[in-house]
Write an enzyme that holds these catalytic residues in place. Structure first.
Site, short mmCIF file in Angstrom:
data_model
loop_
_atom_site.label_atom_id
_atom_site.label_comp_id
_atom_site.label_asym_id
_atom_site.label_seq_id
_atom_site.Cartn_x
_atom_site.Cartn_y
_atom_site.Cartn_z
N CYS A 19 0.90 -1.31 -0.18
CA CYS A 19 -0.07 0.12 0.10
C CYS A 19 0.77 1.34 0.11
O CYS A 19 0.42 2.25 -0.35
CB CYS A 19 -0.83 -0.01 1.06
SG CYS A 19 0.06 -0.09 2.88
N ASN A 20 2.18 1.17 0.64
CA ASN A 20 3.01 2.22 0.66
C ASN A 20 4.04 2.28 -0.40
O ASN A 20 4.82 3.31 -0.38
CB ASN A 20 3.50 2.55 1.87
CG ASN A 20 2.49 3.16 2.80
OD1 ASN A 20 1.88 3.73 2.34
ND2 ASN A 20 2.39 2.63 4.10
N SER A 64 9.60 2.47 6.25
CA SER A 64 8.37 2.39 6.14
C SER A 64 7.69 3.70 6.69
O SER A 64 8.36 4.63 7.45
CB SER A 64 7.88 1.41 7.08
OG SER A 64 8.23 0.00 6.47
N GLU A 119 7.60 -1.03 11.78
CA GLU A 119 6.35 -1.80 11.54
C GLU A 119 6.87 -3.37 10.89
O GLU A 119 7.79 -3.22 10.37
CB GLU A 119 5.35 -1.09 10.83
CG GLU A 119 5.65 -0.94 9.42
CD GLU A 119 5.32 -1.87 8.31
OE1 GLU A 119 4.83 -2.95 8.50
OE2 GLU A 119 5.57 -1.63 7.06
N GLY A 120 6.15 -4.26 11.27
CA GLY A 120 6.74 -5.57 10.59
C GLY A 120 6.09 -6.17 9.56
O GLY A 120 6.58 -7.26 9.19
N GLN A 121 4.94 -5.64 9.19
CA GLN A 121 4.10 -6.41 8.08
C GLN A 121 5.03 -6.34 6.82
O GLN A 121 4.94 -7.07 5.98
CB GLN A 121 2.79 -5.60 7.85
CG GLN A 121 1.83 -6.15 6.93
CD GLN A 121 0.64 -5.50 6.52
OE1 GLN A 121 0.41 -4.27 7.06
NE2 GLN A 121 -0.19 -6.05 5.76
N LYS A 136 -5.68 -9.68 6.52
CA LYS A 136 -4.83 -9.39 7.60
C LYS A 136 -4.95 -7.85 8.33
O LYS A 136 -4.94 -7.51 9.67
CB LYS A 136 -3.26 -9.65 7.28
CG LYS A 136 -2.29 -9.43 8.37
CD LYS A 136 -1.19 -9.69 8.19
CE LYS A 136 -0.07 -9.58 9.02
NZ LYS A 136 1.16 -9.87 8.70
#
Length: 508
Positions: free
Chosen positions: A133-134, A192, A197-199, A281
């Site tokens: 998404c980013n 990020s 963040e871990g995703q 998720k």
């Protein structure tokens, strides 16, 4: 020379003529000396020329086409024998708005096919796609980085429909160490929107899984690069405190709703009715953070009931209401806050289909790329507030100060991984020379063994095997030093000098 010619004949002519001629040549070397061997060389060479003439005669009508295909195959073959250069091209929340990112976005199910299409480009030997998404990023290997970059940008322009001139204003292009370092920072969450963040680490793992499978487009270099990036990401998360208390995109979205609810809706978050579109998720994390804020009314809207029921089972105390997509608009109309997190490639909420549905104050938060909520929803009325992932930057900014202080520790760990990868990569440039050195040494050993055949006639098979083992051991120990030295050279210019000296000394 005959041994070298034999190898060329097998590779270039593709027939047994070269092998036959050179085998005869070897026999003449043993019996009659170099003059007879030269005659055999001439026989084989004439045979090869004849075969080539026949091939031209048969394939004359398609000669130009064949030449073009052979040229392309030659370029691919060349890249297969060299390490190539690592190049990264892409855009992220740092360089492009969500409107641009969604045009380049590739669904996870298409990462592998997109990578294969990139790897088919003339100057690209390996490729991998990472689309979230980013960010949208392509990692590829090319001997000619300039030509490879141009071809990849043309491919992205054609796929996205964005003119090259406009696309270039948003893209970053990184090569070699900078490209490798960028991937390491991405994998560890340092690049990020939400630091730590871990995703993203899970997404890099998926990128490696798809690119390295049987029909994937990653070769030796990209496979090693992605594995090292994953290792570095794991180390950063386990050996530093940067991930402790880190927020995700989902938690940032809930925080945005929490701080904006009273202003936008006239009531706090825990008194609001919430609707979540999607059951993946991101939606699971939304439910987790909403329940921690005391939200008691949550409706899940999804295409299938199976995923929704799995989500409901994870949060038995949340009392989730489950709906299918044909009930989406009524569910959104009844909600104060709607979070959109589906895999749809087009907006599913627009000003047109929401007209008459939103009869009171409402907040719509879109955390999907491509966007699920159309841009025109913002213009509907003052009572409807619409947000997307770019609006989360202000929310997460205050959470980043502490993590930035931990960046130094994280980057020190990543530099260790960078050093290991580059040492490995540099060693690849020495492989052809090492192979030639080994072949040359074995050729000399075999020639000397052949000279002694008559004296070995009385030896038993086990004694002959012992002599073979002894001579091979001596040769291997003699060339071990030069090979180790070559593998350890990191400076490219120094490696060129040493390779030239080695070729001259051993007549490679």
């Amino acid at each position: 020379e005959i041994w070298r010619f034999d190898r060329k004949m097998e590779a270039f002519v593709g027939t047994s003529a070269g092998e036959f001629g050179c085998r005869v040549g070897r026999q003449h070397v043993a019996k009659c000396g170099a003059r007879a061997a030269g005659a055999a060389y001439g026989v084989a060479r004439s045979g090869a020329a004849s075969l080539r003439a026949q091939k031209v005669e048969v394939d004359g009508s398609s000669k130009k086409v064949q030449k073009k295909e052979d040229g392309k195959a030659s370029a691919k073959k060349k890249s297969a024998f060299s390490a190539g250069k690592v190049v990264s091209i892409g855009l992220s929340h740092h360089t492009a708005t969500v409107e641009v990112r969604e045009k380049l976005a590739v669904p996870e199910a298409e990462w592998c096919s997109a990578g294969n299409q990139l790897a088919e480009l003339e100057n690209v030997s390996e490729a991998a796609v990472l689309s979230t998404c980013n960010r949208f990023e392509v990692y590829f290997i090319a001997d000619d980085e300039r030509a490879g970059t141009q071809q990849v940008i043309q491919f992205l322009s054609k796929r996205s429909g964005i003119p090259i001139a406009e696309l270039r204003t948003h893209l970053f292009v990184l090569t070699e160490t900078e490209a490798v370092w960028h991937l390491f920072r991405v994998s560890s969450g340092l690049d990020s929107l939400v630091i730590g963040e871990g995703q993203i680490l899970a997404q890099v793992k998926k990128c490696h899984e798809l690119a390295s499978q049987k029909d994937g487009s990653a070769g030796k270099v990209l496979n090693r690069l992605l594995i090292t990036a994953i290792t570095g990401g794991k180390r950063v998360r386990s050996e530093t405190q940067i991930a402790k208390g880190a927020v995700s995109i989902s938690s940032a979205a809930v925080e945005l709703a929490n701080i904006s609810a009273v202003k936008d809706l006239g009531k706090p978050l825990d008194e609001s009715n919430v609707c979540i579109l999607g059951a993946g998720k991101m939606s699971r994390l939304l439910v987790q953070h909403l329940t921690s804020h005391g939200v008691g009314s949550i409706t899940i809207v999804n295409r299938s009931m199976g995923r929704s029921e799995e989500l409901s089972a994870m949060f038995p105390d949340a009392n989730l209401k489950l709906r299918l997509m044909d009930e989406m608009l009524p569910s959104v109309g009844q909600a104060d806050i709607t979070f959109a997190s589906t895999g749809a490639s087009e907006p599913i909420l627009t000003a047109e289909n929401l007209d008459g549905v939103l009869t009171s104050k409402a907040m719509l938060i879109d955390i999907s790329v491509p966007r699920n909520i159309a841009a025109d929803v913002k213009e509907m009325s003052d009572s409807v507030q619409s947000y997307n992932v770019d609006d989360l930057k202000a929310v997460v900014a205050k959470n980043q100060a502490r993590r930035r202080r931990l960046l130094v520790d994280a980057e020190n760990l990543l530099r260790e991984e960078l050093s290991d990868f580059e040492n490995w990569q540099h060693s690849l440039g020495s492989i052809p020379a090492i192979t030639r050195l080994q072949e040359r040494a074995e050729c000399i050993r075999q020639e000397e063994m052949d000279k002694m055949n008559s004296k070995f006639a009385s030896l038993t098979d086990s004694e002959r095997a012992a002599v073979e083992k002894l001579t091979r051991g001596i040769v291997n120990k003699m060339i071990h030093g030069p090979m180790s030295h070559l593998r350890g050279i990191q400076d490219a210019d120094q490696r060129v000098v040493v390779l030239r000296s080695l070729e001259a000394m051993f007549k490679l």
